[in-house]
Write a protein that holds these residues in place. Structure first.
Motif, short mmCIF file in Angstrom:
data_model
loop_
_atom_site.label_atom_id
_atom_site.label_comp_id
_atom_site.label_asym_id
_atom_site.label_seq_id
_atom_site.Cartn_x
_atom_site.Cartn_y
_atom_site.Cartn_z
N ARG A 142 32.30 -12.01 -12.24
CA ARG A 142 31.09 -11.26 -12.60
C ARG A 142 30.61 -10.40 -11.44
O ARG A 142 30.08 -9.31 -11.64
N GLN A 143 30.80 -10.90 -10.22
CA GLN A 143 30.34 -10.11 -9.07
C GLN A 143 31.19 -8.85 -8.90
O GLN A 143 30.68 -7.80 -8.53
N VAL A 144 32.49 -8.98 -9.12
CA VAL A 144 33.35 -7.80 -9.01
C VAL A 144 33.07 -6.86 -10.19
O VAL A 144 32.98 -5.64 -10.02
N ALA A 145 32.91 -7.45 -11.37
CA ALA A 145 32.65 -6.63 -12.57
C ALA A 145 31.33 -5.86 -12.43
O ALA A 145 31.20 -4.75 -12.96
N GLU A 146 30.38 -6.44 -11.73
CA GLU A 146 29.09 -5.77 -11.55
C GLU A 146 29.28 -4.42 -10.85
O GLU A 146 28.69 -3.41 -11.24
N VAL A 190 39.15 -6.04 -13.26
CA VAL A 190 38.78 -7.02 -12.23
C VAL A 190 40.03 -7.79 -11.79
O VAL A 190 40.29 -7.94 -10.59
N VAL A 191 40.81 -8.23 -12.77
CA VAL A 191 42.03 -8.97 -12.45
C VAL A 191 42.98 -8.09 -11.64
O VAL A 191 43.57 -8.52 -10.65
N GLU A 192 43.05 -6.81 -12.04
CA GLU A 192 43.90 -5.86 -11.31
C GLU A 192 43.47 -5.73 -9.85
O GLU A 192 44.30 -5.73 -8.94
N LEU A 193 42.14 -5.63 -9.66
CA LEU A 193 41.61 -5.48 -8.31
C LEU A 193 41.91 -6.71 -7.46
O LEU A 193 42.29 -6.61 -6.30
N LEU A 194 41.74 -7.88 -8.08
CA LEU A 194 42.00 -9.10 -7.33
C LEU A 194 43.49 -9.21 -6.97
O LEU A 194 43.85 -9.71 -5.91
N GLU A 195 44.33 -8.71 -7.88
CA GLU A 195 45.76 -8.68 -7.58
C GLU A 195 46.04 -7.72 -6.43
O GLU A 195 46.85 -7.99 -5.56
N GLN A 196 45.34 -6.60 -6.45
CA GLN A 196 45.57 -5.57 -5.45
C GLN A 196 45.26 -6.09 -4.04
O GLN A 196 45.90 -5.70 -3.07
N ASN A 233 36.79 -17.13 -12.58
CA ASN A 233 35.81 -18.12 -13.01
C ASN A 233 35.33 -19.03 -11.90
O ASN A 233 34.58 -19.96 -12.13
N ARG A 234 35.80 -18.79 -10.69
CA ARG A 234 35.39 -19.62 -9.57
C ARG A 234 34.09 -19.11 -8.95
O ARG A 234 33.74 -17.94 -9.10
#
Lengths: 685, 318
Positions: free
Chosen positions: A124-128, A145-151, A162-163
């Motif tokens: 949610r924080q990244v999505a914000e 968001v998932v893409e960014l975290l992968e990046q 969800n953490r």
């Protein structure tokens, strides 16, 4: 919204960020205006990577935040502008600022652990940030968001979203902060000490990620740090700040290899280097407080080149043909100042007659507390101990460096030597005699006197309500029964030994600088006339120039009083500067131990290789070698080698199941590894 | 999580048990017993003997404790010395009245405290904050009975809007307490609002200064979104415990307020039982108040745990 960004025709030549003659200050106690930033001029162009370097209090973070139009409470603009694409951030409306912040200029904060909202999930924080600044339709946000975290190379992004922040390691939190900053597709990235507080290997990985991102996206980066090693990795140009001013500006090579300002040279000389064992040279004195400088050069008081003109006329920032800008009247002479420390560490008293001051025998420590039932039944907890099988001897007058990343158990071992933490099993043998009682309450006053400890943070280890004299009197009264004039004389003598004047006796810790406080802590330890001093990260809370002074002091004291040290630090260069022998720890197990010279020039355990390879040297011509992944391990493996999960040279089954044997070379260098002795380094070719 | 819950509940029960022991032994240690205390000078001969048999005081202390404790578990608190009535019935009405007063005060006070606390913190050092903070200090420092008397003077005597004291009897239905109950509610709400507000204010100010709120601002999060998503969920965590303490204080019977307004609640019953030297009743009320404290604090801890992901996930992992 990225689609509505103004695209000016001259975006190639106009700076993205232009700080113009900016001064920022606050109102002091007496109602006077005190400046923390003075006449800053700085331009940042697209795709550029600029380093802002300085010690604590130099104003570098204030400057970075000012570029976003943000001031900490109490500060105000005295003069000048901070423009983003020609709009002064300080005259923008709230709406306009909200557009720029996160959307055009994004921040990666110093301590991501504290900069992520603890009650919101990572996703949610990244999505914000996406919701606020991205032109993507809302349905695509979660996949983005998932893409960014992968990046940013976070493992398993689908569960990570969800953490909550506290469930992540420091390195992972930092990566989340980076992903969050990238979400708004900013054109400028501000990085405020983004790797401070992270382990060396993590730090190297994050920096590599950042410079790669900058290369790919063409973002401009402003990299704020006190760590010249990190700056050397990622920056094209560097601005050195001192007491709220830019004193030197130029290319990274100019600044890091041969700077022309006396302060920058002093700063470089105060950094301990991995490659040589000399003590770094300290910068004497301390930076002026805001408002103290008046019409003089801010550095004049500490400058070796200072002349009368320096105290009567503030030097302007002069631009030179070589491309540098320097704030010094006599910059031409600066090149005469040495760039490195030249003082050799005082020779160790090599009387290896086999008389050890201290010997640890098979020390095992566990933090797992036995439960009520275990206590009743007299069972021992079955979990793998935090620290296991620690054996080493320490000779009279010898310094043993203990190195390892956070969680390696180095401080835990120190605490058990000091008697603050009882080991589960094993003996601490004192001078070949009987074992010391495990707990500090059971030790005799003489046993207590001989072992002293200095802690990392003097702010927490000195009682804020006691004067320096009272702090030092405690060991003097307790161990030697001194009083009256004798007590006072000894206190003055001790202060003199740590290079503090006698009038410091009546001061409270809050009236001392960080370095002075740590000297008082050193004096308190030496007041007991100990045989062994345990140093727990004693310089980590200090600025480099101050750190150099404390290292020099510790070395001097050892020479005078033949004290032994166990010196714990995460900073491998600092350990090199002071240690005779070095022990490398991973997950509470010893990996390698040997003479410092031998371990640093011929690291033989794969983990030592990884560790030394990741160290960032303040030299743009070196690059860290990243061998192993920076995964976080929360607990040591049940059996086999402690390093099995990350080892780049693992033999598989053998390493995972069998405890590796100790292998010794003739000069006392030993490693604990299944691989053939001293022939394992992937760095050597 | 369930194990944790069971552990905390068990711990609460143990606490109440220990408190009951202390109350019981406290009464035992006093010179004399319920009958001598109640009968005073007439405590002799047949009268005393009858009384003792009736209240079961002729048995051993341990037998009486077991009897009392097992009765209390079943909701039977024994018989009062005055009038020999069932304490459970007597206390039941009073408890209902106390609950009514407490509930009304909470419904008014908590939202008011949260609202004003947040407003005050967000406008730190500005006029709104100064006014709210000053009023808070007054509400906290002026003793309740002074405030109560002033309110009676203004709203009852001068303006005549509401009755000044409660004349309804303890057993009357809830509806009959209005509008007499309004002034006691106002005084209680004022005091509790002041206490909770101060915690809310300092907690919000502390959170506003945190790194993650600064980060939210620098991420471009609009102001009210920042307040509601980043500040309040974190800032309100520590207020749960303060609210719990206030609730426990309200339920324990607010002796002074009940006395000033002649309100038939638990607090006044306590005072009356002490002045009537009715030890069984005093003992029973002490136990009830202790149980309320333990229960409310337990509830607050569990709520905090639910609202704080740090505690919640840490518990799940174990």
């Amino acid at each position: 919204m990225s689609s509505s960004r103004p695209e000016s025709a001259n975006s190639q030549t106009a700076p993205l960020v232009a700080i113009k003659d900016l001064s920022i200050g606050f109102t002091g106690k007496k109602g006077t205006t005190l400046a923390v930033l003075r006449n800053i001029d700085l331009q940042i162009y697209a795709g550029e990577s600029v380093g802002l370097v300085g010690e604590s209090g130099s104003g570098k973070s204030t400057l970075a935040l000012a570029a976003m139009g943000y001031l900490k409470r109490g500060l105000r603009v005295l003069n000048g502008q901070a423009c983003f694409r020609e709009d002064d951030m300080f005259t923008q409306t709230r709406d306009q600022l909200e557009q720029v912040r996160g959307g055009h200029i994004a921040l990666i904060p110093q301590n991501s652990g504290q900069s992520l909202t603890p009650t919101r999930r990572i996703g949610r924080q990244v999505a914000e940030a996406l919701r606020l600044h991205s032109s993507l339709p809302a349905v695509q946000h979660s996949s983005r968001v998932v893409e960014l975290l992968e990046q940013v190379r976070l493992p398993d992004p689908l569960t990570l979203v969800n953490r909550y922040p506290h469930e992540l390691s420091g390195g992972q939190q930092q990566r989340v902060a980076i992903a969050m900053a990238l979400a708004g597709e900013p054109s400028v990235l501000l990085l405020d000490e983004p790797t401070t507080g992270l382990d060396v290997t993590t730090q190297a990985h994050i920096l590599e990620l950042l410079s790669e991102l900058a290369r790919q996206s063409g973002m401009a980066m402003v990299y704020v740090s006190h760590d010249l090693g990190a700056i050397a990795r990622v920056c094209d140009s560097v601005a050195v700040m001192y007491a709220g001013e830019i004193v030197l500006q130029g290319s990274a090579r100019q600044i890091l290899l041969d700077p022309i300002h006396p302060y920058a040279r002093g700063l470089l000389a105060s950094i301990p280097r991995l490659k040589d064992a000399t003590l770094p040279r300290a910068l004497d004195g301390r930076p002026p407080a805001p408002g103290e400088t008046g019409n003089a050069c801010a550095f004049a008081e500490r400058c070796a080149l200072a002349k009368p003109r320096c105290t009567s006329e503030r030097p302007p920032l002069q631009s030179l043909a070589s491309g540098e800008a320097v704030r010094c009247h006599f910059y031409a002479e600066a090149k005469n100042l040495a760039l490195a420390g030249d003082k050799q560490r005082s020779a160790r008293i090599l009387a290896d007659t086999g008389d050890a001051t201290l010997e640890l025998k098979e020390i095992t420590i566990s933090y797992a507390k036995p439960g009520l039932m275990d206590q009743v039944l007299g069972r021992k907890p079955s979990s793998t101990p935090t620290v296991d099988d620690i054996n080493f001897r320490l000779l009279q007058g010898e310094t043993l460096g203990l190195v390892g990343e956070s969680g390696s158990g180095k401080s835990t071992i120190l605490k058990s030597i000091a008697g603050l933490l009882s080991p589960l099993s094993g003996d601490i043998i004192w001078q070949n005699e009987d074992a010391l009682p495990a707990s500090v309450e059971k030790r005799s006053p003489q046993q207590l006197r001989r072992v002293q400890i200095i802690f990392q943070n003097p702010d927490e280890s000195l009682n804020p309500r006691q004067t320096v004299a009272e702090i030092l009197a405690q060991p003097l009264v307790l161990y030697f029964g001194l009083k009256g004039a004798a007590l006072k004389a000894r206190t003055v003598e001790l202060l003199d030994r740590v290079r503090l004047a006698g009038h410091y006796m009546d001061r409270l810790p809050s009236q001392l600088s960080g370095g002075e406080k740590q000297r008082v802590a050193v004096a308190r330890a030496f007041a007991a006339e100990p045989d062994l001093v345990l140093c727990d990260e004693v310089t980590s809370a200090l600025d480099v120039s101050v750190q150099a002074a404390v290292l020099d002091l510790l070395d001097d004291l050892r020479r005078q009083s033949h004290t032994s040290y166990v010196f714990v630090s995460h900073d491998l260069a600092v350990v090199r500067a002071l240690s005779d022998r070095v022990a490398v720890l991973y997950q509470g197990r010893l990996c390698e131990i040997g003479p410092a010279q031998s371990v640093y020039t011929h690291p033989s355990h794969p983990y030592t290789d990884v560790l030394l390879g990741a160290v960032l040297e303040p030299d743009p011509d070196t690059t860290p070698t990243l061998i192993a992944d920076d995964v976080l391990e929360l607990s040591p493996p049940d059996r086999g080698c402690a390093f099995q999960r990350r080892c780049p040279m693992s033999l598989g089954e053998q390493c995972n199941t069998q405890t590796p044997p100790w292998q010794h070379s003739e000069n006392g260098h030993a490693i604990r590894c299944h691989l053939p002795l001293f022939n394992t380094s992937p760095l050597k070719h | 999580m369930l194990r944790m819950l069971a552990r905390r509940v068990l711990l609460g029960i143990v606490t109440v048990f220990l408190v009951s022991l202390i109350i019981f032994s406290g009464v035992e240690i006093l010179p004399g017993d319920a009958c001598t205390a109640y009968l005073e000078r007439e405590a002799q001969g047949k009268l005393l003997e009858n009384c003792r048999t009736e209240l079961g005081l002729d048995r051993s202390a341990s037998a009486r404790y077991l009897d009392w404790a097992s009765g209390a578990v079943r909701g039977d608190l024994g018989v009062s010395a005055t009038g020999r009535k069932s304490i459970a019935t007597l206390v039941g009405d009073r408890l209902k009245n106390t609950l009514l007063l407490a509930a009304c005060a909470l419904v008014v006070g908590i939202p008011l405290a949260l609202f004003l606390g947040v407003v005050s913190a967000l406008n730190r050092d500005r006029p709104a904050d100064l006014i709210i903070s000053t009023l808070t200090i007054f509400a906290m420092t002026i003793p309740e009975f002074v405030t109560a008397t002033l309110l009676i003077l203004v709203f009852s005597v001068w303006l005549g809007w509401v009755p000044g004291i409660v004349l309804t009897s303890a057993g009357a239905p809830v509806s009959e307490f209005f509008p007499e109950i309004l002034l006691p509610i106002a005084v209680l709400a004022m005091v509790m609002t002041a206490h909770i507000l101060r915690t809310v204010r300092s907690s919000v100010i502390e959170t506003m200064a945190s790194d993650y709120v600064q980060m939210a601002v620098l991420k471009g999060v609009p102001y009210w979104q920042m307040v509601f998503r980043h500040v309040l969920p974190n800032a309100l965590l520590p207020t749960i415990n303060v609210v719990a303490l206030t609730v426990a204080w309200l339920l324990g019977g607010v002796v002074v307020i009940e006395t000033v307004f002649n309100y038939p609640g638990l607090g006044r019953m306590m005072i009356d039982s002490i002045s009537d030297r009715d030890l069984p009743v005093t003992q029973a009320i002490a136990l009830i108040i202790a149980t309320v404290y333990v229960a409310v604090n337990l509830l607050a801890d569990l709520l905090t745990m639910l609202a704080n992901p740090r505690l919640r996930t840490a518990q799940i992992r174990h």
